[in-house]
Design a protein around this motif. Structure first.
Motif, PDB file in Angstrom:
ATOM      1  N   SER A  40       0.835  -0.965   0.026  1.00  0.00           N
ATOM      2  CA  SER A  40       0.022  -0.001  -0.043  1.00  0.00           C
ATOM      3  C   SER A  40       0.753   1.344  -0.111  1.00  0.00           C
ATOM      4  O   SER A  40       1.810   1.226   0.680  1.00  0.00           O
ATOM      5  CB  SER A  40      -1.191  -0.091   1.022  1.00  0.00           C
ATOM      6  OG  SER A  40      -0.129   0.097   2.392  1.00  0.00           O
ATOM      7  N   ALA A  56       0.297   1.768  -9.581  1.00  0.00           N
ATOM      8  CA  ALA A  56      -0.889   0.871  -9.263  1.00  0.00           C
ATOM      9  C   ALA A  56      -1.100  -0.312 -10.347  1.00  0.00           C
ATOM     10  O   ALA A  56      -1.364  -1.450 -10.127  1.00  0.00           O
ATOM     11  CB  ALA A  56      -2.439   1.510  -9.422  1.00  0.00           C
ATOM     12  N   SER A  61      -1.638  -1.088  -4.108  1.00  0.00           N
ATOM     13  CA  SER A  61      -2.666  -0.111  -3.918  1.00  0.00           C
ATOM     14  C   SER A  61      -2.283   1.390  -3.727  1.00  0.00           C
ATOM     15  O   SER A  61      -1.289   1.445  -2.788  1.00  0.00           O
ATOM     16  CB  SER A  61      -3.715  -0.804  -2.735  1.00  0.00           C
ATOM     17  OG  SER A  61      -4.158  -1.872  -3.062  1.00  0.00           O
ATOM     18  N   LYS A  89      -7.495  -0.522  -7.619  1.00  0.00           N
ATOM     19  CA  LYS A  89      -6.262  -0.404  -6.534  1.00  0.00           C
ATOM     20  C   LYS A  89      -5.944   1.107  -6.473  1.00  0.00           C
ATOM     21  O   LYS A  89      -5.170   1.506  -5.681  1.00  0.00           O
ATOM     22  CB  LYS A  89      -5.108  -1.021  -7.189  1.00  0.00           C
ATOM     23  CG  LYS A  89      -5.183  -2.235  -6.958  1.00  0.00           C
ATOM     24  CD  LYS A  89      -3.928  -3.089  -7.716  1.00  0.00           C
ATOM     25  CE  LYS A  89      -4.032  -4.417  -7.628  1.00  0.00           C
ATOM     26  NZ  LYS A  89      -3.907  -5.017  -5.920  1.00  0.00           N
TER      27      LYS A  89
END
Length: 255
Positions: A40, A56, A61, A89
């Motif tokens: 992330s 992405a 994400s 995402k």
């Protein structure tokens, strides 16, 4: 509808020649090197979301934050053009890098295209670094780039003219810099001249971008004050050692 709604409409055209793909790959390589299990990412000052979308596509994400509503409209439009597995995402929200707080922790925080050089006071840079730290998991990394003082003072900014066009408009952008050596600042005064091709309608947009150039001891100080250890730095895109011959340097801080 006139194309003269907002300067944000011309942003991607003005930077159509920027190597976003190469830069996104460069960032992904840094992430893989320093945080191989990262999933992330928070993108502070995401602009129209070009970097975020490309990152992405690599499976991360990405949540992008920007303080300009009109710029975020362009980011959301970009997202609509992506394949669904990538689009899901990607997300965006409004916020200032100095003060935004999202109720989420990330593996990586990035801030690209000299967003940190727009933080022109000590208070602002400290606030921006604190924002990054507040959104990172323990062991997470913060990647950013900025104007680098030794390079700026060696090859000082000069007036520049850029001309771009597409099927709808012609744009001439004049950049006239003014240096403030005792503040480590450069005022970049932009005059943007836009002409609609089908109607010859003309608009002039004037903007002043204040940019701060930074030095290594300052960066180390503010990173440490925000709970980071500087683990890597280098010339943007080449990874050579930073020095007098480079304007743009990236830094990696580990929380």
């Amino acid at each position: 509808m006139s194309v003269f709604e907002n300067y944000a409409k011309y942003y991607d055209l003005l930077y159509h020649d920027k190597d976003y793909t190469g830069e996104a790959n460069f960032i992904v390589d840094i992430i893989k090197s320093h945080s191989p299990n990262a999933a992330s990412i928070l993108d502070l000052g995401c602009g129209t979301g070009y970097h975020a979308a490309l990152i992405a596509k690599e499976g991360y994400s990405v949540h992008g934050v920007d303080r300009s509503e009109s710029i975020l409209v362009r980011a959301d439009e970009r997202k609509l053009g992506l394949a669904q597995p990538v689009a899901q995402k990607l997300s965006f929200s409004k916020g200032d890098v100095c003060s935004v707080r999202i109720q989420e922790k990330f593996d990586v925080v990035v801030s690209l295209f000299h967003v940190m050089s727009y933080q022109i006071t000590n208070e602002d840079i400290q606030a921006a670094f604190t924002t990054a730290a507040a959104h990172l998991k323990d062991g997470g990394i913060f990647i950013f780039d900025c104007w680098y003082g030794p390079g700026v003072l060696t090859e000082r900014p000069e007036p520049r003219i850029k001309k771009v066009e597409n099927e709808y408009v012609k744009i001439i952008r004049v950049a006239e810099p003014v240096m403030h050596p005792n503040k480590n600042l450069v005022d970049v005064n932009y005059t943007v001249l836009v002409t609609e091709k089908d109607s010859d309608k003309f608009e002039q947009i004037n903007e002043k971008h204040q940019m701060r150039y930074w030095f290594m001891p300052e960066i180390e100080f503010f990173l440490a004050k925000s709970g980071f250890e500087l683990v890597k730095s280098g010339q943007w895109m080449t990874n050579k050692d930073s020095g007098f011959d480079c304007w743009s340097v990236y830094f990696v801080g580990k929380k």
